[in-house]
Design an enzyme around this catalytic site. Structure first.
Site, short mmCIF file in Angstrom:
data_model
loop_
_atom_site.label_atom_id
_atom_site.label_comp_id
_atom_site.label_asym_id
_atom_site.label_seq_id
_atom_site.Cartn_x
_atom_site.Cartn_y
_atom_site.Cartn_z
N LYS A 292 0.86 -1.19 0.00
CA LYS A 292 0.00 0.00 0.00
C LYS A 292 0.89 1.23 0.00
O LYS A 292 1.97 1.22 0.61
CB LYS A 292 -0.87 0.03 1.27
CG LYS A 292 -1.96 1.09 1.24
CD LYS A 292 -3.14 0.62 0.42
CE LYS A 292 -4.15 1.71 0.17
NZ LYS A 292 -5.26 1.23 -0.66
N ASP B 250 -6.66 4.72 -5.57
CA ASP B 250 -7.42 4.71 -4.31
C ASP B 250 -7.88 6.15 -4.01
O ASP B 250 -7.89 7.01 -4.92
CB ASP B 250 -6.54 4.13 -3.19
CG ASP B 250 -7.34 3.73 -1.96
OD1 ASP B 250 -8.53 3.44 -2.07
OD2 ASP B 250 -6.77 3.72 -0.86
N VAL C 78 -26.48 1.61 -4.04
CA VAL C 78 -26.66 0.97 -5.34
C VAL C 78 -25.89 1.74 -6.41
O VAL C 78 -26.44 2.22 -7.40
CB VAL C 78 -28.15 0.77 -5.71
CG1 VAL C 78 -28.71 -0.42 -4.94
CG2 VAL C 78 -28.99 2.02 -5.42
N GLY C 79 -24.59 1.90 -6.15
CA GLY C 79 -23.69 2.51 -7.13
C GLY C 79 -23.24 1.44 -8.10
O GLY C 79 -24.00 0.54 -8.45
N VAL D 285 -21.21 -1.21 -7.91
CA VAL D 285 -21.27 -2.63 -7.51
C VAL D 285 -22.71 -3.01 -7.13
O VAL D 285 -23.22 -4.04 -7.58
CB VAL D 285 -20.31 -2.92 -6.33
CG1 VAL D 285 -20.41 -4.38 -5.92
CG2 VAL D 285 -18.87 -2.60 -6.70
N ALA E 190 -20.11 -5.66 -0.58
CA ALA E 190 -18.85 -5.27 -1.24
C ALA E 190 -18.03 -4.22 -0.50
O ALA E 190 -16.83 -4.10 -0.74
CB ALA E 190 -19.17 -4.71 -2.63
N ALA E 191 -18.65 -3.47 0.38
CA ALA E 191 -17.94 -2.32 0.97
C ALA E 191 -16.63 -2.75 1.64
O ALA E 191 -16.56 -3.84 2.23
CB ALA E 191 -18.85 -1.62 1.98
P1 NAD Z 1 -19.97 3.77 -5.82
O1 NAD Z 1 -19.45 5.07 -5.36
O2 NAD Z 1 -20.24 3.58 -7.28
O3 NAD Z 1 -21.34 3.42 -5.04
C1 NAD Z 1 -21.53 3.66 -3.69
C2 NAD Z 1 -22.97 4.10 -3.52
O4 NAD Z 1 -23.27 4.19 -2.14
C3 NAD Z 1 -23.27 5.48 -4.14
O5 NAD Z 1 -24.37 5.38 -5.01
C4 NAD Z 1 -23.56 6.37 -2.92
O6 NAD Z 1 -24.51 7.37 -3.21
C5 NAD Z 1 -24.09 5.34 -1.95
N1 NAD Z 1 -24.03 5.72 -0.54
C6 NAD Z 1 -23.08 6.46 0.11
N2 NAD Z 1 -23.39 6.58 1.41
C7 NAD Z 1 -24.53 5.89 1.61
C8 NAD Z 1 -25.36 5.63 2.74
N3 NAD Z 1 -25.08 6.10 3.93
N4 NAD Z 1 -26.48 4.88 2.55
C9 NAD Z 1 -26.81 4.40 1.34
N5 NAD Z 1 -26.06 4.63 0.24
C10 NAD Z 1 -24.96 5.35 0.36
O7 NAD Z 1 -18.94 2.67 -5.28
P2 NAD Z 1 -18.82 1.15 -5.77
O8 NAD Z 1 -17.74 1.05 -6.77
O9 NAD Z 1 -20.17 0.61 -6.06
O10 NAD Z 1 -18.24 0.46 -4.44
C11 NAD Z 1 -19.07 0.25 -3.32
C12 NAD Z 1 -18.24 -0.22 -2.14
O11 NAD Z 1 -17.54 -1.41 -2.48
C13 NAD Z 1 -17.16 0.78 -1.68
O12 NAD Z 1 -17.00 0.65 -0.29
C14 NAD Z 1 -15.92 0.26 -2.37
O13 NAD Z 1 -14.75 0.64 -1.67
C15 NAD Z 1 -16.14 -1.24 -2.31
N6 NAD Z 1 -15.44 -1.98 -3.35
C16 NAD Z 1 -15.69 -1.70 -4.65
C17 NAD Z 1 -15.04 -2.42 -5.64
C18 NAD Z 1 -15.30 -2.15 -7.10
O14 NAD Z 1 -14.96 -3.00 -7.91
N7 NAD Z 1 -15.88 -1.02 -7.46
C19 NAD Z 1 -14.14 -3.44 -5.29
C20 NAD Z 1 -13.93 -3.72 -3.94
C21 NAD Z 1 -14.59 -2.98 -2.97
#
Ligand code: NAD
EC number: 1.4.1.19
Length: 353
Positions: free
Chosen positions: A80, A114, A177-178, A180, A255-256
Site C-alpha cells: 500500500k 485509491d 446501489v452505485g 457494484v 462489497a464495501a
Molecule cells: P460507488 O461510489 O459507485 O457506489 C456507492 C454508492 O453508495 C453510491 O451510489 C452512494 O450514493 C451510496 N451511498 C453512500 N453513502 C450511503 C449511505 N449512507 N447509505 C446508502 N447509500 C450510500 O462505489 P462502488 O464502486 O459501487 O463500491 C461500493 C463499495 O464497495 C465501496 O466501499 C468500495 O470501496 C467497495 N469496493 C468496490 C469495488 C469495485 O470493484 N468497485 C471493489 C472492492 C470494494
C-alpha cells in the site's frame, strides 16, 4: 511509535519513505509480504494529521492486501502507498516523482487507484513506471466482477447457513446501489430474490426502479430491516457498536471495504449474535482479481473463473470458523496465513534441493 518493533509485529518486509523537495513530495510505500508474488496495493493521497497516522494507514492497509490476495488465491502479495498531501496541492509533477519511486522498486510493488487518485493521476504515474494497474480498463472496470464475487459469496453463505442452493424468495437489503450495488441487484433479481435498496443519492434508486422490481427504503432504515441478507455496498465502518444491536439479517455479505468498525470487537459481536459475516476482503476480491488479470493480459474467461474461487474460499472459511470456534474474520486470516506459510515451505524446500 517504535518503528522496527511495530514492523516486526505486523510482519512487514520493507517500508520506503519517499521524499523530494522539488517537486515537494512525502510518501510511504509499505510492502507487507511478497511470498506469493509482487506486492499489490493502491495509492492513497490524503492530508494525514501527522506522519504517524500516514504510516499506520500504510501498514494496516498493506497487511490487509496480503490477506486479500492470499484468500483470492492469486500470486500476489500485499502492499500500500500513501502520499501525504492535500488533494488541492496535487500536481502532475508530484505524481510523476512518486511514479519514479514506484519504479525504483523494480516490480516488487504494483499500484493503482485509491482515495483522491483519479484515472488521470494513474496515467500520469504510469508515465514513469510500468508497475501500475487500472490504466488500460481492458475489462471495462472492476464493478461487474466485484458484484459477481459478492453474489457468489451470498450463495455460499446461504448454502452454509440453511443447507440449500435455493435463493428464490429470500429477502436482501442492499445499502448503496452505485457501480457494484446495481450490478449485484441484477444477479439477485435473476434468482428471484426480493430486493430492498437504499442510497443517499435518489437518482440511483430511481434508476434501479426502472430496471428491477425493488423496494426503496430510507437510508436510516436499511440496516435494521427484517431480511435474510444484509449487503453493505456503500461505506466502510458500517458494522459497529451502534448498528450491530439493530441488525436482524442472519447473513452479512456485501462489497464495501472495511465494514467492521473494529475488526476484533465487531466481528465477535456479530458472531455472538449468530450472524454469519462474510469477511469483506474475501467477498469483494473481484476488483483485485480484475486488476491482476489486466496486469497479466486480460482474459475475461480466466478472470471470471478465478472469481468463482470466492464461493469455495468462503465455504472453507465458514467451516474453519465453525470447527475452531473462531470468528469468520479470524478464520479468513488463518486461511491466508496457512497459504503463505505453505508457499514459504515449498520455496525453502526448492532452495534446499
Ligand atoms: P460507488 O461510489 O459507485 O457506489 C456507492 C454508492 O453508495 C453510491 O451510489 C452512494 O450514493 C451510496 N451511498 C453512500 N453513502 C450511503 C449511505 N449512507 N447509505 C446508502 N447509500 C450510500 O462505489 P462502488 O464502486 O459501487 O463500491 C461500493 C463499495 O464497495 C465501496 O466501499 C468500495 O470501496 C467497495 N469496493 C468496490 C469495488 C469495485 O470493484 N468497485 C471493489 C472492492 C470494494
Amino acid at each position: 511509535m517504535l518503528l522496527f518493533e511495530t514492523v516486526r509485529e505486523m510482519g512487514h518486509e520493507q517500508i520506503l519513505f519517499c521524499h523530494g523537495k522539488n517537486p515537494d513530495i512525502r510518501a510511504i510505500i509499505a510492502i507487507h509480504d511478497t511470498t506469493l508474488g509482487p506486492a499489490m496495493g493502491a495509492t492513497r493521497l490524503f492530508p494525514y494529521l501527522n506522519e504517524e497516522a500516514a504510516l499506520k494507514d500504510a501498514l494496516r492497509l498493506s497487511r490487509g492486501m496480503t490477506y486479500k490476495a492470499a484468500c483470492a488465491n492469486i500470486p500476489a502479495g500485499g502492499g500500500k502507498a500513501v502520499i501525504i498531501a492535500n488533494p488541492e496541492n496535487k500536481t502532475d509533477e508530484m505524481l510523476r516523482a512518486y511514479g519514479r519511486f514506484v519504479n525504483s522498486l523494480n516490480g516488487r510493488f504494483i499500484t493503482g487507484q485509491d482515495v483522491n487518485i483519479t484515472p488521470h493521476d494513474v496515467r500520469t504515474i504510469s508515465q514513469e513506471t510500468n508497475f501500475v494497474v487500472g490504466v488500460s480498463e481492458k475489462s471495462g472496470g472492476p464493478a461487474p466482477i466485484t458484484a459477481l464475487g459478492v453474489f457468489l459469496g451470498i450463495k455460499a453463505a446461504v448454502e452454509f447457513r440453511w443447507q440449500t442452493q435455493r435463493l428464490e424468495g429470500l429477502k436482501v437489503a442492499i445499502q448503496g446501489v452505485g457501480n457494484v450495488g446495481k450490478n449485484l441487484c441484477r444477479h439477485l433479481h435473476e434468482q428471484g430474490m426480493k430486493l430492498y435498496v437504499s442510497d443517499v443519492n435518489p437518482v440511483k434508486t430511481e434508476e434501479l426502479k426502472k430496471l428491477f422490481d425493488v423496494t426503496v427504503v430510507n437510508p436510516d432504515e436499511i440496516i435494521s430491516l427484517d431480511v435474510d441478507i444484509f449487503a453493505p455496498c456503500a461505506l466502510g465502518g458500517i458494522l459497529n457498536s451502534h448498528t450491530i444491536p439493530f441488525l436482524q439479517a442472519p447473513i452479512i455479505a456485501g462489497a464495501a471495504n472495511n465494514q467492521l468498525g473494529n475488526e476484533q470487537l465487531h466481528s465477535q459481536m456479530l458472531a455472538k449474535k449468530g450472524i454469519l459475516y462474510c469477511p469483506d476482503y474475501v467477498i469483494n476480491a473481484g476488483g483485485l482479481i480484475n486488476v491482476y488479470n489486466e496486469m497479466i493480459g486480460y482474459d475475461e474467461e480466466k478472470a471470471f473463473k478465478q472469481v468463482h474461487n470466492i464461493y469455495y474460499t468462503l465455504l472453507e472459511i465458514f467451516h474453519i470458523a465453525k470447527q475452531q470456534g473462531i470468528t469468520t474474520n479470524d478464520a479468513a486470516k488463518r486461511l491466508a496465513e496457512d497459504r503463505i506459510l505453505n508457499t514459504k515451505h515449498s520455496k525453502a524446500k526448492e532452495i534446499a534441493a
